[in-house]
Design an enzyme around this catalytic site. Sequence first.
Site, PDB file in Angstrom:
ATOM      1  N   THR A  98      -9.564  28.716  21.880  1.00  0.00           N
ATOM      2  CA  THR A  98      -9.922  27.082  22.294  1.00  0.00           C
ATOM      3  C   THR A  98     -11.368  26.961  22.922  1.00  0.00           C
ATOM      4  O   THR A  98     -11.805  27.837  23.736  1.00  0.00           O
ATOM      5  CB  THR A  98      -8.847  27.093  23.563  1.00  0.00           C
ATOM      6  OG1 THR A  98      -7.513  27.418  23.221  1.00  0.00           O
ATOM      7  CG2 THR A  98      -9.013  25.832  24.306  1.00  0.00           C
ATOM      8  N   LYS A 172      -4.097  20.782  21.497  1.00  0.00           N
ATOM      9  CA  LYS A 172      -3.820  21.717  21.971  1.00  0.00           C
ATOM     10  C   LYS A 172      -4.294  21.786  23.668  1.00  0.00           C
ATOM     11  O   LYS A 172      -3.719  22.098  24.511  1.00  0.00           O
ATOM     12  CB  LYS A 172      -4.597  23.122  21.546  1.00  0.00           C
ATOM     13  CG  LYS A 172      -4.554  24.405  22.342  1.00  0.00           C
ATOM     14  CD  LYS A 172      -3.094  24.828  22.647  1.00  0.00           C
ATOM     15  CE  LYS A 172      -3.219  26.057  23.413  1.00  0.00           C
ATOM     16  NZ  LYS A 172      -4.052  27.122  23.114  1.00  0.00           N
TER      17      LYS A 172
END
Length: 419
Positions: A98, A172
Amino acid sequence: MSDTLRAGVIGLGMIGGGVAVSLARSGRIPAVHDVRPDAAADLAGVPDPLGSPAEVAEASDVVMVAVVDAEPARDVIDGKDGLLRAARPGLTVVLLATVALPVVHELAALCAGHGVGFLDCGVTPGDQAAENGMVAILGGEQRAVDEARPVLADWAKKVVHCGPSGAGMATKIARNVVTYGSWRTVTEAAALARAAGVDPARLAEVIDTADPEGRTLLQLLRMQDADGVLPGAVGRQIEPLMTKDLDAARDLATALGVQTPLVDAVRTQARRTLQLDIEPAPVPTPAKDDVHAYGLHMMDQAYGPGFSTAVQDSADPFSAGTVDYLFAQVWGREGLSVRDRRLLTLGVAATVARSELVQIIANGALVNGELSADQLREAVLHLALYTGWCKATATHTGVTAAIDAHSAAQPPTTAQEQQ
Protein backbone atom coordinates in the site's frame (compact mmCIF):
# COMPACT_ATOMS: atom_id res chain seq x y z
CA MET A 1 -0.34 -20.96 -21.66
CA SER A 2 -1.92 -20.11 -18.32
CA ASP A 3 -0.59 -23.40 -16.93
CA THR A 4 2.95 -22.56 -18.01
CA LEU A 5 3.10 -19.06 -16.56
CA ARG A 6 5.84 -18.83 -13.96
CA ALA A 7 5.17 -16.95 -10.72
CA GLY A 8 7.50 -15.02 -8.47
CA VAL A 9 7.05 -13.49 -5.02
CA ILE A 10 9.32 -10.92 -3.40
CA GLY A 11 8.82 -10.33 0.31
CA LEU A 12 7.73 -13.33 2.40
CA GLY A 13 5.96 -11.66 5.29
CA MET A 14 2.36 -12.48 6.22
CA ILE A 15 0.93 -11.45 2.87
CA GLY A 16 3.79 -12.34 0.53
CA GLY A 17 4.49 -15.60 2.36
CA GLY A 18 0.79 -16.46 2.28
CA VAL A 19 0.62 -15.72 -1.46
CA ALA A 20 3.62 -18.00 -2.02
CA VAL A 21 1.98 -20.81 0.00
CA SER A 22 -1.28 -20.47 -1.92
CA LEU A 23 0.58 -20.55 -5.23
CA ALA A 24 2.47 -23.68 -4.17
CA ARG A 25 -0.78 -25.33 -3.07
CA SER A 26 -2.26 -24.53 -6.48
CA GLY A 27 0.68 -26.25 -8.18
CA ARG A 28 2.41 -23.10 -9.39
CA ILE A 29 5.62 -23.21 -7.34
CA PRO A 30 6.92 -19.63 -7.15
CA ALA A 31 10.44 -18.30 -7.36
CA VAL A 32 10.89 -16.19 -4.24
CA HIS A 33 13.21 -13.67 -2.66
CA ASP A 34 13.43 -12.08 0.78
CA VAL A 35 16.14 -10.20 2.64
CA ARG A 36 15.99 -13.00 5.23
CA PRO A 37 17.72 -16.12 3.86
CA ASP A 38 15.56 -18.45 5.98
CA ALA A 39 12.25 -16.67 5.26
CA ALA A 40 10.73 -19.69 3.47
CA ALA A 41 11.67 -22.23 6.14
CA ASP A 42 8.14 -22.49 7.58
CA LEU A 43 6.22 -21.89 4.34
CA ALA A 44 4.76 -25.15 3.06
CA GLY A 45 5.84 -25.97 -0.47
CA VAL A 46 7.80 -22.76 -0.96
CA PRO A 47 11.43 -23.17 -2.15
CA ASP A 48 14.45 -21.42 -0.69
CA PRO A 49 14.79 -17.74 -1.62
CA LEU A 50 16.87 -16.69 -4.62
CA GLY A 51 19.66 -14.19 -4.15
CA SER A 52 18.02 -11.06 -5.64
CA PRO A 53 14.89 -9.65 -7.27
CA ALA A 54 16.72 -9.80 -10.59
CA GLU A 55 17.04 -13.58 -10.28
CA VAL A 56 13.29 -13.79 -9.58
CA ALA A 57 12.63 -11.75 -12.74
CA GLU A 58 14.69 -14.20 -14.80
CA ALA A 59 12.63 -17.12 -13.46
CA SER A 60 9.14 -15.56 -13.62
CA ASP A 61 6.43 -14.22 -15.91
CA VAL A 62 4.36 -12.58 -13.15
CA VAL A 63 6.03 -11.25 -10.01
CA MET A 64 4.15 -10.21 -6.86
CA VAL A 65 6.03 -7.55 -4.85
CA ALA A 66 4.87 -7.72 -1.22
CA VAL A 67 7.08 -5.24 0.63
CA VAL A 68 6.19 -2.76 3.35
CA ASP A 69 6.13 0.64 1.62
CA ALA A 70 7.45 2.86 -1.15
CA GLU A 71 11.23 2.75 -0.62
CA PRO A 72 11.56 -1.05 -0.57
CA ALA A 73 9.24 -1.17 -3.59
CA ARG A 74 11.48 1.21 -5.53
CA ASP A 75 14.56 -0.81 -4.57
CA VAL A 76 12.99 -4.15 -5.51
CA ILE A 77 11.76 -2.87 -8.87
CA ASP A 78 14.48 -0.42 -9.95
CA GLY A 79 17.42 -0.99 -7.58
CA LYS A 80 20.88 -2.26 -8.44
CA ASP A 81 19.69 -5.88 -8.40
CA GLY A 82 16.04 -5.03 -9.00
CA LEU A 83 13.51 -6.67 -11.26
CA LEU A 84 14.10 -4.26 -14.13
CA ARG A 85 17.79 -5.19 -14.30
CA ALA A 86 16.87 -8.64 -15.63
CA ALA A 87 13.31 -8.10 -16.88
CA ARG A 88 12.35 -8.98 -20.40
CA PRO A 89 9.40 -7.47 -22.27
CA GLY A 90 6.23 -9.29 -21.27
CA LEU A 91 7.04 -9.58 -17.56
CA THR A 92 4.22 -8.32 -15.31
CA VAL A 93 4.95 -6.76 -11.92
CA VAL A 94 2.10 -6.83 -9.38
CA LEU A 95 2.66 -4.45 -6.45
CA LEU A 96 0.92 -5.64 -3.27
CA ALA A 97 2.28 -2.88 -1.00
CA THR A 98 0.00 0.00 0.00
CA VAL A 99 1.70 3.18 -1.26
CA ALA A 100 0.63 6.68 -2.30
CA LEU A 101 -0.82 7.11 -5.78
CA PRO A 102 2.11 9.21 -7.08
CA VAL A 103 4.39 6.29 -6.21
CA VAL A 104 2.11 3.93 -8.14
CA HIS A 105 2.33 6.14 -11.23
CA GLU A 106 6.10 6.50 -10.81
CA LEU A 107 6.66 2.74 -10.66
CA ALA A 108 4.22 2.10 -13.51
CA ALA A 109 6.18 4.54 -15.71
CA LEU A 110 9.49 2.87 -14.81
CA CYS A 111 8.11 -0.53 -15.79
CA ALA A 112 6.56 0.80 -19.00
CA GLY A 113 9.95 2.18 -20.01
CA HIS A 114 11.29 -1.39 -19.98
CA GLY A 115 8.30 -2.96 -21.73
CA VAL A 116 7.15 -4.47 -18.42
CA GLY A 117 3.50 -4.57 -17.36
CA PHE A 118 2.56 -3.10 -14.00
CA LEU A 119 -0.48 -3.62 -11.77
CA ASP A 120 -1.15 -1.96 -8.42
CA CYS A 121 -2.90 -4.54 -6.33
CA GLY A 122 -4.52 -3.89 -2.98
CA VAL A 123 -5.29 -7.07 -1.05
CA THR A 124 -7.68 -7.92 1.75
CA PRO A 125 -7.98 -9.65 4.19
CA GLY A 126 -4.26 -10.19 4.71
CA ASP A 127 -4.68 -12.95 7.29
CA GLN A 128 -6.27 -15.17 4.61
CA ALA A 129 -3.31 -14.96 2.22
CA ALA A 130 -2.17 -18.55 2.82
CA GLU A 131 -5.69 -19.97 2.27
CA ASN A 132 -6.39 -18.51 -1.21
CA GLY A 133 -8.75 -16.23 0.72
CA MET A 134 -7.82 -12.68 -0.35
CA VAL A 135 -9.41 -10.33 -2.85
CA ALA A 136 -6.99 -8.90 -5.42
CA ILE A 137 -7.96 -5.25 -6.06
CA LEU A 138 -6.31 -4.24 -9.34
CA GLY A 139 -5.45 -1.04 -11.15
CA GLY A 140 -3.77 -1.05 -14.55
CA GLU A 141 -4.26 -1.81 -18.21
CA GLN A 142 -6.71 -4.54 -19.16
CA ARG A 143 -4.03 -6.35 -21.14
CA ALA A 144 -1.79 -6.66 -18.08
CA VAL A 145 -4.74 -7.88 -16.01
CA ASP A 146 -5.59 -10.55 -18.58
CA GLU A 147 -1.99 -11.73 -18.76
CA ALA A 148 -1.57 -11.96 -14.98
CA ARG A 149 -5.05 -13.26 -14.12
CA PRO A 150 -4.22 -17.03 -14.18
CA VAL A 151 -1.46 -16.48 -11.61
CA LEU A 152 -3.60 -14.12 -9.52
CA ALA A 153 -6.43 -16.64 -9.49
CA ASP A 154 -4.11 -19.20 -7.94
CA TRP A 155 -3.79 -17.17 -4.74
CA ALA A 156 -6.90 -14.89 -4.68
CA LYS A 157 -10.51 -15.96 -4.19
CA LYS A 158 -11.60 -13.05 -6.38
CA VAL A 159 -9.84 -10.72 -8.82
CA VAL A 160 -11.47 -7.28 -9.20
CA HIS A 161 -10.18 -4.90 -11.88
CA CYS A 162 -11.13 -1.42 -10.64
CA GLY A 163 -9.78 0.72 -13.47
CA PRO A 164 -6.54 2.27 -14.77
CA SER A 165 -3.24 2.58 -12.96
CA GLY A 166 -3.79 3.67 -9.36
CA ALA A 167 -7.40 2.49 -9.19
CA GLY A 168 -6.55 -0.63 -7.22
CA MET A 169 -4.59 1.32 -4.64
CA ALA A 170 -7.32 3.97 -4.35
CA THR A 171 -9.94 1.27 -3.83
CA LYS A 172 -7.85 -0.41 -1.16
CA ILE A 173 -7.31 2.90 0.65
CA ALA A 174 -11.05 3.66 0.50
CA ARG A 175 -11.81 0.19 1.81
CA ASN A 176 -9.45 0.82 4.74
CA VAL A 177 -11.40 3.98 5.58
CA VAL A 178 -14.55 1.86 5.87
CA THR A 179 -12.71 -0.68 8.02
CA TYR A 180 -11.10 1.70 10.50
CA GLY A 181 -14.10 4.03 10.54
CA SER A 182 -16.33 1.11 11.48
CA TRP A 183 -13.87 0.17 14.23
CA ARG A 184 -14.36 3.60 15.77
CA THR A 185 -18.11 3.20 15.41
CA VAL A 186 -17.99 -0.17 17.17
CA THR A 187 -15.83 1.32 19.93
CA GLU A 188 -18.40 4.02 20.72
CA ALA A 189 -21.36 1.64 20.38
CA ALA A 190 -19.77 -0.90 22.72
CA ALA A 191 -18.99 1.85 25.25
CA LEU A 192 -22.65 2.93 25.20
CA ALA A 193 -23.84 -0.65 25.64
CA ARG A 194 -21.38 -1.36 28.45
CA ALA A 195 -22.28 1.85 30.30
CA ALA A 196 -25.96 0.86 30.08
CA GLY A 197 -25.17 -2.52 31.68
CA VAL A 198 -25.25 -4.50 28.42
CA ASP A 199 -22.57 -7.06 27.62
CA PRO A 200 -21.07 -5.96 24.24
CA ALA A 201 -21.21 -9.63 23.23
CA ARG A 202 -25.00 -9.28 23.19
CA LEU A 203 -24.63 -6.26 20.89
CA ALA A 204 -22.48 -8.36 18.56
CA GLU A 205 -25.04 -11.16 18.68
CA VAL A 206 -27.83 -8.79 17.67
CA ILE A 207 -25.83 -7.31 14.79
CA ASP A 208 -24.67 -10.70 13.51
CA THR A 209 -28.19 -12.10 13.61
CA ALA A 210 -29.97 -9.08 12.12
CA ASP A 211 -27.40 -8.42 9.40
CA PRO A 212 -25.28 -11.57 8.94
CA GLU A 213 -23.82 -10.48 5.59
CA GLY A 214 -23.16 -6.88 6.60
CA ARG A 215 -25.40 -5.41 3.90
CA THR A 216 -26.45 -2.49 6.08
CA LEU A 217 -22.86 -1.21 6.20
CA LEU A 218 -22.90 -0.56 2.44
CA GLN A 219 -26.61 0.12 2.01
CA LEU A 220 -26.14 3.83 1.33
CA LEU A 221 -23.50 3.07 -1.31
CA ARG A 222 -25.83 0.68 -3.10
CA MET A 223 -28.63 3.25 -3.16
CA GLN A 224 -26.47 5.77 -5.04
CA ASP A 225 -26.41 5.94 -8.83
CA ALA A 226 -23.33 5.46 -11.01
CA ASP A 227 -22.23 9.05 -10.32
CA GLY A 228 -22.50 8.62 -6.55
CA VAL A 229 -25.72 10.63 -6.29
CA LEU A 230 -28.35 9.60 -3.77
CA PRO A 231 -31.90 10.33 -4.97
CA GLY A 232 -33.28 13.28 -3.01
CA ALA A 233 -36.48 11.43 -2.18
CA VAL A 234 -34.45 8.64 -0.56
CA GLY A 235 -32.44 11.09 1.55
CA ARG A 236 -35.55 12.91 2.70
CA GLN A 237 -37.17 9.60 3.63
CA ILE A 238 -34.18 8.47 5.67
CA GLU A 239 -33.37 11.77 7.39
CA PRO A 240 -36.11 11.78 10.07
CA LEU A 241 -35.27 8.25 11.22
CA MET A 242 -31.53 8.85 11.05
CA THR A 243 -31.63 12.07 13.07
CA LYS A 244 -34.10 10.62 15.59
CA ASP A 245 -31.88 7.59 16.23
CA LEU A 246 -28.70 9.64 16.45
CA ASP A 247 -30.36 12.11 18.82
CA ALA A 248 -31.38 9.16 21.00
CA ALA A 249 -27.76 7.94 20.98
CA ARG A 250 -26.49 11.36 22.00
CA ASP A 251 -29.06 11.64 24.78
CA LEU A 252 -28.08 8.22 26.09
CA ALA A 253 -24.38 9.09 25.93
CA THR A 254 -25.02 12.30 27.86
CA ALA A 255 -27.06 10.50 30.50
CA LEU A 256 -24.39 7.82 30.94
CA GLY A 257 -21.38 10.15 30.74
CA VAL A 258 -19.96 8.42 27.65
CA GLN A 259 -17.91 10.39 25.13
CA THR A 260 -19.16 9.77 21.57
CA PRO A 261 -17.38 12.22 19.23
CA LEU A 262 -18.13 10.12 16.16
CA VAL A 263 -21.85 10.07 16.93
CA ASP A 264 -21.74 13.85 17.32
CA ALA A 265 -19.93 14.23 13.99
CA VAL A 266 -22.33 11.90 12.20
CA ARG A 267 -25.33 13.78 13.57
CA THR A 268 -23.85 17.13 12.58
CA GLN A 269 -23.14 15.86 9.06
CA ALA A 270 -26.41 13.94 8.63
CA ARG A 271 -27.80 16.14 5.86
CA ARG A 272 -24.48 16.13 4.04
CA THR A 273 -24.30 12.33 4.33
CA LEU A 274 -27.74 12.07 2.74
CA GLN A 275 -26.79 14.70 0.13
CA LEU A 276 -29.62 16.99 1.23
CA ASP A 277 -27.44 20.10 1.41
CA ILE A 278 -25.95 19.79 -2.07
CA GLU A 279 -26.88 22.73 -4.23
CA PRO A 280 -28.37 21.76 -7.60
CA ALA A 281 -26.26 22.52 -10.65
CA PRO A 282 -26.93 26.10 -11.78
CA VAL A 283 -29.30 26.39 -14.73
CA PRO A 284 -27.99 28.66 -17.51
CA THR A 285 -29.89 31.94 -17.76
CA PRO A 286 -32.07 31.93 -20.90
CA ALA A 287 -31.42 34.56 -23.56
CA LYS A 288 -33.60 37.65 -23.29
CA ASP A 289 -34.89 37.17 -26.83
CA ASP A 290 -36.50 33.91 -25.66
CA VAL A 291 -39.10 36.02 -23.91
CA HIS A 292 -41.18 33.27 -22.31
CA ALA A 293 -38.20 31.29 -21.00
CA TYR A 294 -36.58 34.47 -19.68
CA GLY A 295 -39.83 35.48 -17.99
CA LEU A 296 -40.05 32.11 -16.23
CA HIS A 297 -36.43 32.55 -15.13
CA MET A 298 -37.14 36.01 -13.70
CA MET A 299 -40.23 34.68 -11.93
CA ASP A 300 -38.02 32.16 -10.14
CA GLN A 301 -35.50 34.90 -9.38
CA ALA A 302 -38.28 36.94 -7.78
CA TYR A 303 -40.16 34.27 -5.87
CA GLY A 304 -37.75 31.35 -5.44
CA PRO A 305 -36.61 28.31 -7.49
CA GLY A 306 -39.46 26.30 -8.95
CA PHE A 307 -42.12 28.98 -8.49
CA SER A 308 -42.64 29.26 -12.25
CA THR A 309 -43.68 25.61 -12.62
CA ALA A 310 -47.25 26.59 -11.75
CA VAL A 311 -47.60 28.72 -14.90
CA GLN A 312 -44.94 27.55 -17.37
CA ASP A 313 -47.39 25.41 -19.36
CA SER A 314 -50.35 27.74 -18.99
CA ALA A 315 -51.76 29.16 -22.24
CA ASP A 316 -54.31 31.66 -20.90
CA PRO A 317 -53.64 35.31 -21.84
CA PHE A 318 -53.26 36.57 -18.27
CA SER A 319 -50.65 33.98 -17.30
CA ALA A 320 -48.79 34.46 -20.57
CA GLY A 321 -48.78 38.22 -20.08
CA THR A 322 -47.57 37.85 -16.52
CA VAL A 323 -44.60 35.81 -17.68
CA ASP A 324 -43.83 37.49 -21.00
CA TYR A 325 -44.35 41.09 -19.97
CA LEU A 326 -44.36 41.57 -16.19
CA PHE A 327 -41.38 39.30 -15.46
CA ALA A 328 -39.47 39.21 -18.77
CA GLN A 329 -39.75 42.90 -19.61
CA VAL A 330 -40.28 44.65 -16.27
CA TRP A 331 -38.66 42.55 -13.54
CA GLY A 332 -35.95 41.76 -16.10
CA ARG A 333 -35.00 45.38 -16.76
CA GLU A 334 -31.63 46.63 -15.52
CA GLY A 335 -32.83 49.91 -13.98
CA LEU A 336 -33.59 48.33 -10.60
CA SER A 337 -32.28 45.18 -8.92
CA VAL A 338 -34.56 42.26 -8.09
CA ARG A 339 -34.19 43.26 -4.43
CA ASP A 340 -35.32 46.83 -5.17
CA ARG A 341 -38.35 45.63 -7.11
CA ARG A 342 -39.18 43.16 -4.35
CA LEU A 343 -39.29 45.91 -1.72
CA LEU A 344 -41.58 47.98 -3.93
CA THR A 345 -43.85 44.99 -4.47
CA LEU A 346 -43.84 44.22 -0.75
CA GLY A 347 -45.06 47.75 -0.09
CA VAL A 348 -47.92 47.32 -2.58
CA ALA A 349 -48.88 43.95 -1.06
CA ALA A 350 -48.95 45.60 2.36
CA THR A 351 -51.36 48.28 1.16
CA VAL A 352 -53.90 45.65 0.06
CA ALA A 353 -53.42 43.52 3.20
CA ARG A 354 -52.73 40.31 1.24
CA SER A 355 -50.85 38.12 3.73
CA GLU A 356 -50.49 35.22 1.25
CA LEU A 357 -48.90 37.54 -1.34
CA VAL A 358 -46.64 39.03 1.33
CA GLN A 359 -45.51 35.50 2.26
CA ILE A 360 -44.57 34.72 -1.35
CA ILE A 361 -42.59 37.95 -1.69
CA ALA A 362 -40.84 37.51 1.67
CA ASN A 363 -39.98 33.89 0.91
CA GLY A 364 -38.26 34.95 -2.32
CA ALA A 365 -36.17 37.45 -0.36
CA LEU A 366 -35.10 34.78 2.14
CA VAL A 367 -34.33 32.14 -0.50
CA ASN A 368 -32.22 34.58 -2.51
CA GLY A 369 -30.48 35.90 0.60
CA GLU A 370 -31.54 39.46 -0.27
CA LEU A 371 -33.20 40.20 3.07
CA SER A 372 -32.72 38.61 6.46
CA ALA A 373 -35.54 37.70 8.83
CA ASP A 374 -34.70 40.72 10.97
CA GLN A 375 -34.76 43.04 7.96
CA LEU A 376 -38.18 41.72 6.93
CA ARG A 377 -39.51 42.29 10.44
CA GLU A 378 -38.14 45.84 10.32
CA ALA A 379 -39.94 46.34 6.98
CA VAL A 380 -43.23 45.30 8.62
CA LEU A 381 -42.82 47.99 11.29
CA HIS A 382 -41.92 50.62 8.70
CA LEU A 383 -44.90 49.75 6.46
CA ALA A 384 -47.29 49.75 9.41
CA LEU A 385 -46.87 53.50 9.81
CA TYR A 386 -47.70 54.11 6.15
CA THR A 387 -50.42 51.52 5.49
CA GLY A 388 -52.15 51.44 8.86
CA TRP A 389 -51.90 49.00 11.71
CA CYS A 390 -54.74 46.75 10.54
CA LYS A 391 -53.18 46.20 7.13
CA ALA A 392 -49.79 45.74 8.76
CA THR A 393 -51.23 42.84 10.72
CA ALA A 394 -51.69 40.95 7.45
CA THR A 395 -48.18 41.97 6.41
CA HIS A 396 -46.80 40.70 9.71
CA THR A 397 -48.70 37.41 9.28
CA GLY A 398 -47.29 36.84 5.80
CA VAL A 399 -43.72 37.72 6.77
CA THR A 400 -43.84 35.52 9.88
CA ALA A 401 -45.19 32.57 7.88
CA ALA A 402 -42.36 32.96 5.34
CA ILE A 403 -39.70 33.15 8.05
CA ASP A 404 -41.06 30.10 9.90
CA ALA A 405 -41.28 28.01 6.71
CA HIS A 406 -37.79 29.06 5.60
CA SER A 407 -36.28 28.30 9.02
CA ALA A 408 -37.94 24.87 9.18
CA ALA A 409 -36.39 23.92 5.84
CA GLN A 410 -32.82 24.73 6.95
CA PRO A 411 -30.42 22.17 8.53
CA PRO A 412 -29.85 22.82 12.24
CA THR A 413 -26.66 24.64 13.14
CA THR A 414 -24.10 23.04 15.43
CA ALA A 415 -25.08 25.39 18.23
CA GLN A 416 -28.74 24.48 17.85
CA GLU A 417 -27.95 20.79 17.84
CA GLN A 418 -25.94 21.03 21.04
CA GLN A 419 -28.78 22.67 22.96
